[in-house]
Scaffold this motif. Structure first.
Motif, PDB file in Angstrom:
ATOM      1  N   GLY A   8       0.805  -1.223   0.000  1.00 20.66           N
ATOM      2  CA  GLY A   8       0.000   0.000   0.000  1.00 20.66           C
ATOM      3  C   GLY A   8       0.833   1.266   0.000  1.00 20.66           C
ATOM      4  O   GLY A   8       0.405   2.294  -0.510  1.00 20.66           O
ATOM      5  N   ALA A   9       2.049   1.195   0.525  1.00 27.23           N
ATOM      6  CA  ALA A   9       2.861   2.405   0.655  1.00 27.23           C
ATOM      7  C   ALA A   9       3.329   2.970  -0.676  1.00 27.23           C
ATOM      8  O   ALA A   9       3.611   4.151  -0.791  1.00 27.23           O
ATOM      9  N   ASN A  68      -0.492   0.496  -4.316  1.00 28.46           N
ATOM     10  CA  ASN A  68      -1.935   0.632  -4.493  1.00 28.46           C
ATOM     11  C   ASN A  68      -2.614   1.677  -3.601  1.00 28.46           C
ATOM     12  O   ASN A  68      -3.068   2.682  -4.127  1.00 28.46           O
ATOM     13  N   GLN A  69      -2.654   1.512  -2.278  1.00 28.70           N
ATOM     14  CA  GLN A  69      -3.334   2.564  -1.507  1.00 28.70           C
ATOM     15  C   GLN A  69      -2.668   3.927  -1.714  1.00 28.70           C
ATOM     16  O   GLN A  69      -3.320   4.950  -1.805  1.00 28.70           O
ATOM     17  N   GLN A  70      -1.355   3.894  -1.779  1.00 23.55           N
ATOM     18  CA  GLN A  70      -0.612   5.101  -2.153  1.00 23.55           C
ATOM     19  C   GLN A  70       0.314   4.717  -3.311  1.00 23.55           C
ATOM     20  O   GLN A  70       0.990   3.695  -3.260  1.00 23.55           O
ATOM     21  N   VAL A  71       0.316   5.532  -4.361  1.00 20.79           N
ATOM     22  CA  VAL A  71       1.060   5.191  -5.570  1.00 20.79           C
ATOM     23  C   VAL A  71       2.265   6.123  -5.726  1.00 20.79           C
ATOM     24  O   VAL A  71       2.110   7.347  -5.775  1.00 20.79           O
ATOM     25  N   ASP A  72       3.458   5.521  -5.797  1.00 17.45           N
ATOM     26  CA  ASP A  72       4.675   6.264  -6.101  1.00 17.45           C
ATOM     27  C   ASP A  72       4.663   6.504  -7.621  1.00 17.45           C
ATOM     28  O   ASP A  72       4.869   5.591  -8.416  1.00 17.45           O
ATOM     29  N   THR A  73       4.417   7.735  -8.026  1.00 13.02           N
ATOM     30  CA  THR A  73       4.184   7.992  -9.456  1.00 13.02           C
ATOM     31  C   THR A  73       5.476   7.946 -10.278  1.00 13.02           C
ATOM     32  O   THR A  73       5.410   7.726 -11.489  1.00 13.02           O
ATOM     33  N   LEU A  85       5.760   4.331 -10.899  1.00 14.68           N
ATOM     34  CA  LEU A  85       4.662   4.003 -11.824  1.00 14.68           C
ATOM     35  C   LEU A  85       5.054   4.335 -13.262  1.00 14.68           C
ATOM     36  O   LEU A  85       4.815   3.543 -14.187  1.00 14.68           O
ATOM     37  N   ALA A  86       5.667   5.492 -13.458  1.00 13.14           N
ATOM     38  CA  ALA A  86       6.096   5.891 -14.810  1.00 13.14           C
ATOM     39  C   ALA A  86       7.143   4.913 -15.351  1.00 13.14           C
ATOM     40  O   ALA A  86       7.106   4.538 -16.524  1.00 13.14           O
ATOM     41  N   LEU A 111      -6.446   0.462 -11.587  1.00 19.82           N
ATOM     42  CA  LEU A 111      -6.635   1.676 -12.383  1.00 19.82           C
ATOM     43  C   LEU A 111      -5.408   2.580 -12.519  1.00 19.82           C
ATOM     44  O   LEU A 111      -5.135   3.062 -13.625  1.00 19.82           O
ATOM     45  N   PRO A 112      -4.658   2.837 -11.456  1.00 21.88           N
ATOM     46  CA  PRO A 112      -3.479   3.701 -11.652  1.00 21.88           C
ATOM     47  C   PRO A 112      -2.484   3.110 -12.655  1.00 21.88           C
ATOM     48  O   PRO A 112      -2.007   3.825 -13.555  1.00 21.88           O
ATOM     49  N   THR A 149      -3.901   3.230 -16.205  1.00 25.19           N
ATOM     50  CA  THR A 149      -3.909   4.618 -16.695  1.00 25.19           C
ATOM     51  C   THR A 149      -2.520   5.018 -17.182  1.00 25.19           C
ATOM     52  O   THR A 149      -2.364   5.576 -18.281  1.00 25.19           O
ATOM     53  N   ALA A 150      -1.511   4.720 -16.370  1.00 26.00           N
ATOM     54  CA  ALA A 150      -0.143   5.098 -16.742  1.00 26.00           C
ATOM     55  C   ALA A 150       0.308   4.362 -17.999  1.00 26.00           C
ATOM     56  O   ALA A 150       0.942   4.947 -18.888  1.00 26.00           O
ATOM     57  N   MET A 185      -1.485   5.853 -21.025  1.00 25.60           N
ATOM     58  CA  MET A 185      -0.908   7.157 -21.393  1.00 25.60           C
ATOM     59  C   MET A 185       0.398   6.948 -22.156  1.00 25.60           C
ATOM     60  O   MET A 185       0.676   7.659 -23.128  1.00 25.60           O
TER      61      MET A 185
END
Lengths: 190, 190
Positions: B23-24, B27-32, B35-36, B62-63, B66-67, B70
């Motif tokens: 989660g950290a 998923n609950q919090q996303v390190d963008t 993610l990229a 979803l995050p 989405t990434a 994009m």
């Protein structure tokens, strides 16, 4: 944001019960080019505000919040609509009444994901009566963090939620602000 | 993907009941930033496959979806776990049994969002027993569209879902493949 307004006029469908269906490009299916433009617009609006985190609520706010967070280069976190198995008891929560579902949800964020020194920008797809937004603001404030403001893709201004939150001093920016949908005709606020 | 594996070892927490809490950052919090990087990796893996659409399932996929969408510059669409008010009756659906919730969900995508000429890359956060993935594949096939493959952030290989799908001839790529979590110690597949 003219590009979003034009797309709503082109592909949005007004259904009975004051429902605006934008599934073709904004939620059930997401046009990622338009999404990137919207994230850019939100960055232009809030880039000087010291934003450290983007907060949204599952599910349909997630694509927008993800794109905005990637543009800001900060983490994105989201409220769940009920506590899940792998979430510890240490949570921030708020009660939110949903007119869509006709019941009250407990929305929950793990307390480790919003800290006192965070400056949180709330991002969501729709703003109507403002109940979800008020719940998210309450969660940020209960963590002792700062609310940078809220960015929403579509505001139904005539439902009053956005203006009610603005009156409390919180900045709310909507990329498309709908003044009315009377008779199925969409009019934007000037 | 080494960067993701290192992060799982650093910040992932193994909880009772074979639960991996990420989660950290995932998923609950996303390190963008991470993610990229993950979206870039998926693009490198599938960029020559003619992908026209990314498909996932709400909420936690979803995050990532989405990434990825994009990065590919294609639309992202997602399956809902039950039909919603503003979804018409014309849907693609599949039954998916969830071990987490101990019940069967009907997952649903509006039929206008997957067309016969689409080449669909499925993206999700976790792959364990593979039930969700099989449901998504069934939805794509029922639309007469092509499955380009599946990209998942974390695969629990020992639950067998990924290999079962690979045996059907569908390409499945996981960015972190966990071979075991016995005694709370995470080991990756070579």
């Amino acid at each position: 944001m003219r590009k979003l307004e034009e797309r709503i006029l082109e592909d949005g469908i007004v259904l009975p019960g004051d429902v605006l269906k934008v599934g073709a490009f904004l939620n059930q299916q997401v046009d990622t080019g338009l999404l990137a433009d919207m994230a850019e617009e939100v960055f232009a609006l809030f880039s000087g505000c010291g934003v450290t985190k983007i907060l949204t609520i599952e599910s349909s706010g997630l694509p927008f919040a993800t794109a905005v967070a990637m543009r800001f280069g900060v983490p994105m976190t989201f409220a769940k609509k009920h506590a899940s198995a792998n979430m510890t008891d240490d949570v921030l929560s708020a009660e939110v009444f949903s007119y869509t579902h006709g019941k009250t949800f407990r929305i929950v964020v793990g307390s480790e994901y919003i800290r006192k020194n965070d400056c949180v920008l709330i991002a969501d797809d729709f703003l109507a009566n403002g109940n979800a937004l008020k719940g998210l603001i309450s969660i940020v404030e209960s963590a002792g963090a700062k609310v940078a403001g809220a960015a929403v893709q579509i505001e139904k201004c005539y439902q009053g939620g956005g203006d009610a939150v603005r009156k409390t001093g919180i900045r709310v920016e909507s990329l498309a602000a709908i003044a009315s949908m009377d008779g199925g005709r969409i009019r934007f606020r000037d």
